[in-house]
Structures are given as C-alpha cells and as structure tokens.
Design an enzyme around this catalytic site. Sequence first.
Site, PDB file in Angstrom:
ATOM      1  N   THR A  86     -78.175  43.204  37.153  1.00  0.00           N
ATOM      2  CA  THR A  86     -78.536  43.660  38.426  1.00  0.00           C
ATOM      3  C   THR A  86     -77.398  44.218  38.590  1.00  0.00           C
ATOM      4  O   THR A  86     -76.278  44.323  37.762  1.00  0.00           O
ATOM      5  CB  THR A  86     -78.300  42.440  39.155  1.00  0.00           C
ATOM      6  OG1 THR A  86     -79.561  42.003  39.797  1.00  0.00           O
ATOM      7  CG2 THR A  86     -77.462  42.934  41.060  1.00  0.00           C
ATOM      8  N   THR A 142     -79.554  36.550  33.892  1.00  0.00           N
ATOM      9  CA  THR A 142     -79.384  35.874  33.656  1.00  0.00           C
ATOM     10  C   THR A 142     -80.471  34.917  33.511  1.00  0.00           C
ATOM     11  O   THR A 142     -81.842  35.254  33.277  1.00  0.00           O
ATOM     12  CB  THR A 142     -79.852  34.985  35.597  1.00  0.00           C
ATOM     13  OG1 THR A 142     -78.414  35.584  36.284  1.00  0.00           O
ATOM     14  CG2 THR A 142     -80.030  33.749  35.750  1.00  0.00           C
ATOM     15  N   HIS A 184     -74.028  41.185  33.343  1.00  0.00           N
ATOM     16  CA  HIS A 184     -74.822  39.233  33.161  1.00  0.00           C
ATOM     17  C   HIS A 184     -76.598  39.672  33.136  1.00  0.00           C
ATOM     18  O   HIS A 184     -76.955  40.359  34.641  1.00  0.00           O
ATOM     19  CB  HIS A 184     -74.843  38.632  33.293  1.00  0.00           C
ATOM     20  CG  HIS A 184     -74.889  37.940  34.822  1.00  0.00           C
ATOM     21  ND1 HIS A 184     -73.989  38.265  35.869  1.00  0.00           N
ATOM     22  CD2 HIS A 184     -75.720  37.645  35.616  1.00  0.00           C
ATOM     23  CE1 HIS A 184     -74.907  38.124  37.036  1.00  0.00           C
ATOM     24  NE2 HIS A 184     -75.983  37.351  36.620  1.00  0.00           N
ATOM     25  N   HIS A 201     -83.316  40.780  33.017  1.00  0.00           N
ATOM     26  CA  HIS A 201     -82.788  41.888  33.432  1.00  0.00           C
ATOM     27  C   HIS A 201     -81.375  42.042  33.962  1.00  0.00           C
ATOM     28  O   HIS A 201     -81.095  40.895  33.818  1.00  0.00           O
ATOM     29  CB  HIS A 201     -83.725  42.080  35.612  1.00  0.00           C
ATOM     30  CG  HIS A 201     -82.771  40.957  36.380  1.00  0.00           C
ATOM     31  ND1 HIS A 201     -83.267  40.256  36.471  1.00  0.00           N
ATOM     32  CD2 HIS A 201     -82.411  41.287  37.639  1.00  0.00           C
ATOM     33  CE1 HIS A 201     -83.274  39.154  37.553  1.00  0.00           C
ATOM     34  NE2 HIS A 201     -82.124  39.997  37.859  1.00  0.00           N
TER      35      HIS A 201
END
Length: 587
Positions: free
Chosen positions: A498, A419, A417, A496
């Site tokens: 992760t 955020t 995902h 971004h």
Amino acid sequence: MESEAGAVAEPDESSEKIFDPVAALDAEPKSIQPVPENDPEPLPVQTPLAESDPEPEKLAESVPQEQTLPEPTALQPPGETQPPSEEKNVSEEGGTEAELQISMNTGAEDEVVGKDVAPEAPKEVEEEKPAEAVTLKEEASAEVGSVKPAEDQKEGEPEKVESETLKDAEAAGGDCVKSEKNDAKLQKEEDTVPASGSLSFALLDREQTRDALRTSRTLVVLRGLPGSGKSFLARAIADVYKDHCSVICADDHGVKPENPESSADGYKALDEAVVACCSAGTTSSVLMVVDDTNHTQDRLARLGEIAEQHNFVAVFLEPLTEWSRDPAQLTKKTGRGLQEAQLEAMRGPLEEMSLPLFFGWFLLSSARDKVRCTSMDFLKTLDTLDAFKKHLSDFTGKAEKEVDLEQYFQSKGTLLHCTTKFCNYGKAEGAKEYVQNPTVKDLYGSAFELSLSALFVTPRTVGARVSLTEEQLLLWPADAEKESESASLPRGSRAHITLGCAENVEPVQTGVDLLEILALQQEGQRGELIEEMELGSLTYYGEGRWLLTLREPICSPACFSSVYGRKEIEPTKKEPEKKKKQKCNIL
C-alpha cells in the site's frame, strides 16, 4: 673415637646450633626451636657456624652424625622409645669410625647430587603424623627440624616437611571440596549457556540476511522472561554483526520488569537511549538490540513506534531455550532473585502477546525511497494525461473538477510493507495455525528480495503489486484470496504494498482493489490500452482503475517480520438511566 667425639662436643655453641638426635629425645619440646616455615632468612644460631665454617667439606663433617640415625624406631612415640641411657649406648656402639666415614661420604654425595633431596626419615614421619596426638606432632616436628641436614634446604626456601604433611592429611577431604567446587562451576555454566539449537535464528544463520541487515536500519527487540537467555542471544547477535551492532540493556537504566509501575523513570531513560542511538547515524547504529523482557503490549508498541519514526525495521525475537516459559526453572536461572509467583504473573501478558497484529515483508531502508519516488512520478504523470482527465469524475464525482493525486492519497505509515497474515493478536481466523507453521518460524527475520511487477491506482487506493517466488509463497496463507469474486485466482495474487489511501479508506482496501483488477483480466477483459510509458504499459479497466505494468520489475530487499500496535480503547457503554419513580403524596 674419643678424640673425634670430643671434637664434636668440644664447643658449647656447636651443641646449641646442631642438635644431637639422642639429646633431642631427652630434651623438652619447648626448649627446641624448630625451623620456622616461610622464613627466608637463616636462623640466627646458624650465623656463627656459617662464618667459622664456610666451606662445604667442614659443613658436611658436622652433619654426618645426624644422618647416621638408627632406623626410624628412634622417632617412635614416647611409649615405644627406649630409655635415654639405652639409646645413648646404641648410638655409641653404632658410631664406629667406619660408619662415620660412610655417613660422611653419603652427606657429601647428597651435597653434590642435589641439595633438595630429603632423607627417608622425615617421609616416614610424615606418614605417621596424621595418626598421632597433638603433643606427639609437636615432638615429631621438633625432631624432624633437628634431623634435616642444612644442605637439604636452600637459602630462602621455606620448610617443606610440615606443609607436605598437611597436604597429605587433607588429601581426601580437599579433593572432595575441590570436586564440589568444579561441579558447581560447571553446573552454573550449563545453566547460563542455552542448549544446542536455541540460537537458530535467520538473522544469525542465513548469509543473505546477515549481508542485508548490515547495510539497513534494523531494531532487534528481545522479549522473554528473566533467565530465558535474552542476554546470551544479545551477545550472539553482537558477535555476528560486530561493529555494525549496538546493544542497549534495560538493566543499565534501572528497569525492573517485574514491577513496571516503579520503573517509569527507567523505561523513560531506556527509550531515550534507543532514540539517541537511532539518531546517531553511525555504523554501530545500523543494527540495534534492545535487551529487555518486553512482555507487555505497551512496551512492544512503543519500541515499534520508535523504529518507525526513525525508519528502522523492527524484528521481535524470543529465546528458543526449553525453559523460556517455565517459571520453576527460571527461578534458578535468573539472577534477579525472583519468586515463581512473580514469574508466573509476567508469563500471562507475555503469552497474550505471542501473536502480533500482523506479519509481513518490510522494505529495507535502501529500497524504500526508490519505491516511493517511482510511485510519486507515476501519479504526477497520470495527472497530466488527457485520458485520465476524461475520467476525473471517477475521483471527484464531477467531470470539470480537477484533482491532485499527490494530495488526494495519504500515506499510511512510513514503513512500506507487504502483509502476509493479519493475526490481530491471535483473534483472527487461522492466526494460531499460521504461527505454528515451521516455515514461518524458520524464516522469521529473514531478508528477501521482493519483485514489484506493477503499479495501480483506484479512486480508493494506490499500490504496487508483488510477484512472489516459490519460497515466498511458503509464507503466504492459503485463504488470502478468498475475498476475490473469482476463486480461481492463483495463490499470492493479493500480494501488494500500500502506497497511499484516499481519505477515510483503510489500507486493507488496497488488496481488494488489486484482486478486482486481476479478476477482470482473468475474465478476459484486456482493458483500454492508453499508451506506452517509460516505465511500462498503462491500461484503464473502468471505474477509475488504472494499471501500469512495469517493463522491468523493481527489486526491493525486505525483511520478514511483524508489528505490534497500541491497545485500542474500547468505548465504555453507558448504562441506561433509570426512570425516576414518581413520588406519591397523600393529602
């Protein structure tokens, strides 16, 4: 006249079968047998007449005297009627041969034109019946039964006079009762059907979202107080997604949300049903809807865990009805029979969980594997490069020690995902303002296409940079880049995904590492270009920071949703031990 009158009165049986209207007034009501209602069979007394006179002309000849009654004055109440002797004289005077012939012609015309046409006298009787006493009603019904011609009633057809009279008598009250029932039914329908605009959800309105969710694995978790409109919303979702959707209702498993302690077995059965549906792998399990109050953090976190374990994206929806959090109105709308105090007790935890742990774009199952495979290929290739081996000390602290990047980085959860806003259930700065943003409300649950433009590796994290569109930037907080050393970085620079973290490193560090690389670029540091790889250009920015700018961005469909986690157990503080007082002994 004498011969004809004698012909009519000659047989004793005919006087019993066909009543004379004058004699009917003198006779006692109990001696007269009215035609029973709803009796399809003809009366036994009429059988000999039907056998002896089967032809219509003969039947008509026996009836005219009944049809040539005087005006309805003959059916007035007993106090207003004439004495029997006078009435008999009137009948004899009026029964001339000419009038008898006219009545016979009239009876024949009634038989030809329509046998269902009732004479005028019974209608007037019907109008007077409701105002009469009970005894008068019995006499009038007996008189009507004797006056009505046989041909006016079809064989097997029930008597209509009394039923029509009762309908007229109950007209005023009956209409009122019927109107009240209709009003009550309409009010009930209005209570159960939410108002216009209460179904304005992206997964119902946006065509792009509907198309994306029909091919991905999505768990829609409904939450809200009883009576708020969850079941109506569940049916609406099922209607839109049809064969791709399954609805699991907590009521079917004995769950009583107002009393969670007694519903442990029900919640266990509910979770097992959700897991079984997630594991089914059928078309109908692509999009699942869980219909329950889900007003506590534990239930939200548990369903989120089930979704993550089976690679489902969880979307949490609450009905948009005006009364969704009004206990006073909900007591009237819920079918559970709950009191206002019970609903008020449930509203507290529900409002505490209004804000999630964080919001973000969650990659759909169709793109998740592609991103993971691409990142793993990149790490394997980076491991083999001589340029990377020269800087092993950035990762290990020793130049001669090798490192396996696939083992070095640990995956943080199965759901990839990006955020947008960390809310911490409303405790984070700006969380409440972010949730009140109309764009966040309107686009919640929407499907987007994220563009992954680069992959980067540092000694702490590995991730993918996301380049946001203008529409996606509307969901991006204005203060997301404040942690960067360069405050002039454009909005959305921190976006971004992760992909992995080193041991004892939190995922939040991935965004910080990306901002450091972008800040170096903005300062004019181009870095050391290592080589042109199949995926794109690899650049080294020092201190173990590697950036692979993708030649072709990876397009990944994602859903804008939220996450709820388990409650963190705060360690209990131990009270300092009190020093023991020394006892003083007196010798």
